[in-house]
Structures are given as structure tokens and as C-alpha cells.
Design a protein around this motif. Structure first.
Motif: not given
Length: 339
Positions: A39-61
Motif C-alpha cells: 500500500r505504501q509503495l502504491r502511494h508513491w507509484v500511482e501519483p507518478w504513473a497516473g493512468d499511463d499503462p507503460m508507467k504503471l507496468r514499470i511502477g508495478g515491476g
């Protein structure tokens, strides 16, 4: 106590602790820490990635890498307690055994499934609310519309699918770690590998959904969990018939489970349910409701009896017998290597 025997004894101790105490509620569970970290990592990643699929995949990785690697390293550090002076081992061995037991869910899975089954005989005609409430704690499907047969089918399905995820996959990685210790005592062992697997499993359960941002954010965790579960699932398919006579049907049951299970989108879940369906003699699968979504799951073991109390209990008993077989096999392998 030498490195040749230490790993196997810790795994055996962990399995016994899991059967005796399950998941104590007053002790902080590693999965709770993993969930908080996600949950903490999601709070850091999602504001950066937004709804961009590529950024979300990188953030999830990145989330997957940080959580899994961090879990492995934490387990490895705890394991190093074993190699401190022997006066510390009276503390380190119980701590490691209890930490290993936290990755197993045999007792908690059995208790949760039996809570559903045991609520059914006492239910008044048409009153299935207690059984539905108990089932809702362990499945993701909508339980309010389920009748008695639907409740029993769901109990049997979660008992068979989660036996792989919650018992045999972590047990497999513990065993690999115990065997690695025999050749490299200073390397990652049973706890490091088991916590690494548990991290991937937690990622899949929290992020592995095909809705919204999770469709991309959870890809890495879900794929890693599929990969780490792939071999343990196939080993369950090969060994479960050995504890479910008649043994002469071994090849027939394995082939039937592969045929039925391969129709499921998951590379592991369908197969784990299918081998139980064919070994126990129970029909699983069919229509499930998730909110407003109806999902038609492949029918497993078509033509066999539908779920009843006796068959659900048989699924749980088969898992218990198979766990004993796996623990015995680990001991035999270790003995063969040392000789």
C-alpha cells in the motif's frame, strides 16, 4: 546440528507449528507487513504513473522487485542468526521455525473451510447466513446468492486451489532452500525463499486484478506468482493421486486434470482444482458471480457427484496426507545426499 540437517528439521518444525497453532492473531504476521508495504509503495507509484499503462507496468515491476527482494533479504538476515555462536541457537531456532510457519496456511485453510461446512448442519431451513458469512472471509465471489450446494462447491474449490498457494508452493520453496543449505550454508535458505514466494503471492492477491489501473500495475506480481507456483502445482498434480487410491488410476487422473485444468485462464488454479476433482471424485467449476459480473468457469470432473460435506472433508484430508508425503520426501532426499 549441521547445515546438512538443519534446513530439513526447520521445515518439519514449521509444518508442525502450523498444524498446532495456525496463524496466531496476537503475533504480527509477515503478510500483514507485506500488505502494508504494498500500500505504501502504491502511494508513491500511482501519483507518478497516473493512468499511463507503460508507467504503471514499470511502477508495478518496481513494487514487485522491492517487495520480493526485500522479503528474501530479510529472511536471509534472520537465517544468519543460526550461524552465530551456539549459545544463541536456543533463540534462533524457535524464531526461524515460527517465521517459516508463518508462510504455511494448512491449519488456517482447514479451519476456515470447516467453519463453512460446520455451519450448514445447524442451519435452519433456508437460513444459510452463518455459512455465507464464514465463506465470505475466504473467497472473492458473491456468496449471498449461494444455496447449500453452491456453498459446498465454493468451499471445496477454495480448499483445493489454496492448498497449492498456501501449503505446497511455500513448502516446495522451503525444501529448495533446505537443500541449498546443504551445499552453501551461508546462502539464502528456507526462510529467504519462502518469504520471497509469500511476497509474490501477496502481490498477486492485492494487485493481480484486471480492473482499472491494476490491469497494468499488478502484471509483474501476478506473472511472478504464476511462475513461482508453476512447478509446485505440477508436482501436486503428480503426487496427489499417490495418496488417493486406487493408484492404478494415476495416469488417467493426471491426464484428466491437465485436460480440464488447461481450460482455465490461470496456468495453475484450474489445474490444482482439477487434480483434486479427479482424485476425490467431485465435480467443481461452473458459474460464479463477482458483484455484477458473471464468470463461467470450466467444469472440472464433469459427471462426478456434486459437492457435499463428506467430499469437502475428503479434500482437506487428502491435503493433510500429501503434506506428510512431501515432508517425508524432503527427509529422504536429504538423507540420500548426505550419504
Amino acid at each position: 546440528m549441521t547445515s546438512e540437517t538443519m534446513g530439513g528439521l526447520l521445515v518439519l518444525g514449521a509444518a508442525l507449528l502450523d498444524q498446532l497453532i495456525g496463524d496466531p492473531r496476537r503475533i504480527l504476521h509477515p503478510v500483514v507487513v507485506m500488505g502494508w508495504s504494498i500500500r505504501q509503495l502504491r502511494h508513491w507509484v500511482e501519483p507518478w504513473a497516473g493512468d499511463d499503462p507503460m508507467k504503471l507496468r514499470i511502477g508495478g515491476g518496481l513494487i514487485t522487485l522491492i517487495l520480493v527482494l526485500g522479503s528474501v533479504l530479510t529472511g536471509w538476515c534472520l537465517e544468519r542468526l543460526l550461524w552465530l555462536p551456539s549459545s544463541w541457537q536456543w533463540i534462533s531456532i524457535p524464531v526461524l521455525a515460527l517465521s517459516l510457519a508463518s508462510t504455511l496456511a494448512a491449519r488456517s485453510l482447514r479451519d476456515s473451510v470447516l467453519a463453512v461446512v460446520n455451519a450448514l448442519p445447524s442451519a435452519a431451513a433456508g437460513d444459510l447466513e452463518l455459512a455465507r458469512r464464514n465463506l465470505s472471509w475466504i473467497v472473492g465471489r458473491d456468496v449471498q446468492s449461494l444455496d447449500r450446494e453452491g456453498l459446498l462447491r465454493a468451499a471445496a474449490e477454495t480448499a483445493s486451489e489454496n492448498a497449492v498457494d498456501g501449503v505446497f508452493a511455500p513448502l516446495f520453496w522451503m525444501g529448495i532452500g533446505a537443500l541449498l543449505w546443504m551445499v552453501m550454508p551461508s546462502g539464502p535458505g528456507p526462510l529467504a525463499l519462502a518469504w520471497g514466494f509469500k511476497a509474490s503471492s501477496t502481490l498477486d492477491s492485492m494487485l493481480g486484478y484486471r480492473t482499472g489501473r491494476l490491469r497494468w500495475l499488478g502484471t509483474a506480481g501476478a506473472r511472478l506468482d504464476d511462475l513461482l507456483t508453476w512447478l509446485p502445482c505440477r508436482l501436486v498434480m503428480l503426487t496427489l493421486p499417490l495418496v488417493c487410491p486406487p493408484w492404478k488410476q494415476w495416469a488417467q487422473r493426471v491426464q484428466a486434470a491437465e485436460r480440464d485444468g488447461s481450460a482455465d485462464p490461470s496456468p495453475n488454479a484450474g489445474r490444482s482444482e482439477a487434480i483434486y476433482a479427479h482424485c476425490i471424485g467431485i465435480q467443481l467449476g461452473g458459474e460464479n458471480r463477482y458483484g455484477e459480473l458473471l464468470v463461467q468457469k470450466p467444469v472440472l470432473g464433469a459427471g462426478q457427484p456434486t459437492a457435499n460435506v463428506t467430499l469437502v472433508r475428503s479434500v482437506l484430508k487428502a491435503s493433510s496426507r500429501l503434506e506428510i508425503v512431501w515432508l517425508s520426501a524432503l527427509g529422504i532426499i536429504q538423507l540420500a545426499i548426505t550419504r
